[in-house]
Enzyme design. Structure first.
Site, mmCIF file in Angstrom:
data_model
loop_
_atom_site.group_PDB
_atom_site.id
_atom_site.type_symbol
_atom_site.label_atom_id
_atom_site.label_comp_id
_atom_site.label_asym_id
_atom_site.label_seq_id
_atom_site.Cartn_x
_atom_site.Cartn_y
_atom_site.Cartn_z
ATOM 1 N N VAL A 95 11.792 -4.786 -3.171
ATOM 2 C CA VAL A 95 13.117 -4.968 -2.578
ATOM 3 C C VAL A 95 13.023 -5.272 -1.084
ATOM 4 O O VAL A 95 12.021 -4.957 -0.438
ATOM 5 C CB VAL A 95 14.009 -3.717 -2.796
ATOM 6 N N ASP A 97 6.894 4.641 -2.501
ATOM 7 C CA ASP A 97 6.341 3.772 -3.544
ATOM 8 C C ASP A 97 5.133 4.477 -4.176
ATOM 9 O O ASP A 97 5.286 5.267 -5.103
ATOM 10 C CB ASP A 97 5.979 2.418 -2.925
HETATM 11 P P1 5GP Z 1 3.758 4.003 -0.206
HETATM 12 O O1 5GP Z 1 2.797 4.459 0.855
HETATM 13 O O2 5GP Z 1 4.661 5.071 -0.751
HETATM 14 O O3 5GP Z 1 3.074 3.224 -1.278
HETATM 15 O O4 5GP Z 1 4.622 2.864 0.406
HETATM 16 C C1 5GP Z 1 5.443 3.038 1.382
HETATM 17 C C2 5GP Z 1 5.569 1.780 2.213
HETATM 18 O O5 5GP Z 1 5.319 0.575 1.477
HETATM 19 C C3 5GP Z 1 6.980 1.678 2.691
HETATM 20 O O6 5GP Z 1 7.104 2.303 3.927
HETATM 21 C C4 5GP Z 1 7.215 0.197 2.766
HETATM 22 O O7 5GP Z 1 6.836 -0.267 4.037
HETATM 23 C C5 5GP Z 1 6.294 -0.398 1.760
HETATM 24 N N1 5GP Z 1 7.010 -0.732 0.504
HETATM 25 C C6 5GP Z 1 6.912 -0.095 -0.684
HETATM 26 N N2 5GP Z 1 7.698 -0.656 -1.610
HETATM 27 C C7 5GP Z 1 8.334 -1.680 -1.001
HETATM 28 C C8 5GP Z 1 9.307 -2.646 -1.438
HETATM 29 O O8 5GP Z 1 9.774 -2.689 -2.575
HETATM 30 N N3 5GP Z 1 9.717 -3.534 -0.491
HETATM 31 C C9 5GP Z 1 9.242 -3.548 0.777
HETATM 32 N N4 5GP Z 1 9.740 -4.464 1.596
HETATM 33 N N5 5GP Z 1 8.343 -2.644 1.227
HETATM 34 C C10 5GP Z 1 7.896 -1.725 0.339
#
Ligand code: 5GP
Ligand code: MG
Length: 189
Positions: free
Chosen positions: A163, A113
């Site tokens: 999602v 994300d």
């Molecule tokens: P990042 O560190 O890349 O922002 O996010 C990664 C983490 O955020 C993922 O491992 C997940 O746990 C959570 N996350 C990011 N987007 C989503 C989403 O659309 N749905 C859910 N359920 N978790 C998300």
């Protein structure tokens, strides 16, 4: 209740607005990614590090497609703290990384994300002396990232929306849906 594989789990299904990626489609894509990873790791032993809890389901299905010697380690990381937006901070919850010194590592997460999780964890593993770190995510959001990071292996590119399913939760629920879907507005609040 119909317990066939792929059958809808009605109580949680009802909260889903639409299915984004079907179980069969996920399975076929995993076949391809598993082949690619095996090719890169050349059949040699590696350590798979699963980022809990979201990557549990993905990891179980992916690694069962890899008939090579490997170890599985887990890492408890939180960045969402229960909501639908990243908190901007990545915490390793038990404060401890697996021993990766001199090892080849495959880091597995559910979704890319903001990119902070892969960036932070990848950096820490390299600092701990991992010989090689590759990353693999089931989903990648098509958006500008807070940090410049990509996954070496990606299952599916999706739009910038929240999602659930196939390991991903909302407030701890929906991880057991066999597909990736989007919740109804009234279920998020
Ligand atoms: P990042 O560190 O890349 O922002 O996010 C990664 C983490 O955020 C993922 O491992 C997940 O746990 C959570 N996350 C990011 N987007 C989503 C989403 O659309 N749905 C859910 N359920 N978790 C998300
Ligand atoms: Mg996560």
């Amino acid at each position: 209740m119909d317990r066939r594989r792929g059958a809808r789990l009605s109580a949680v299904d009802e909260d889903v607005e639409r299915v984004l990626i079907d179980e069969d489609v996920i399975g076929k894509r995993l076949n391809v990614i598993a082949e690619e990873i095996l090719e890169e790791f050349g059949g040699q032993e590696f350590v798979a590090i699963v980022i809990l809890k979201g990557a549990l389901v993905f990891t179980a299905d992916l690694l069962r497609r890899m008939p090579v010697p490997l170890q599985i380690e887990t890492l408890n990381v939180a960045s969402y703290h229960g909501g639908t937006e990243s908190s901007g901070q990545v915490d390793i919850l038990d404060g401890k990384l697996p021993d990766v010194k001199g090892k080849r590592v495959l880091l597995i997460d559910d979704i890319l994300d903001t990119g902070r999780t892969l960036h932070e964890v990848g950096k820490k593993l390299r600092e701990q002396g991992a010989e090689m770190v590759r990353s693999c995510v089931l989903l990648s959001k098509d958006k500008e990232r807070a940090v410049e990071v990509g996954a070496d292996y990606t299952g599916f590119l999706i739009g910038d929306e929240f999602v659930v399913g196939y390991g991903l939760d909302y407030r701890g629920r929906y991880r057991n849906l066999p597909y990736v879907g989007v919740l109804k507005d009234e279920c998020i609040g």
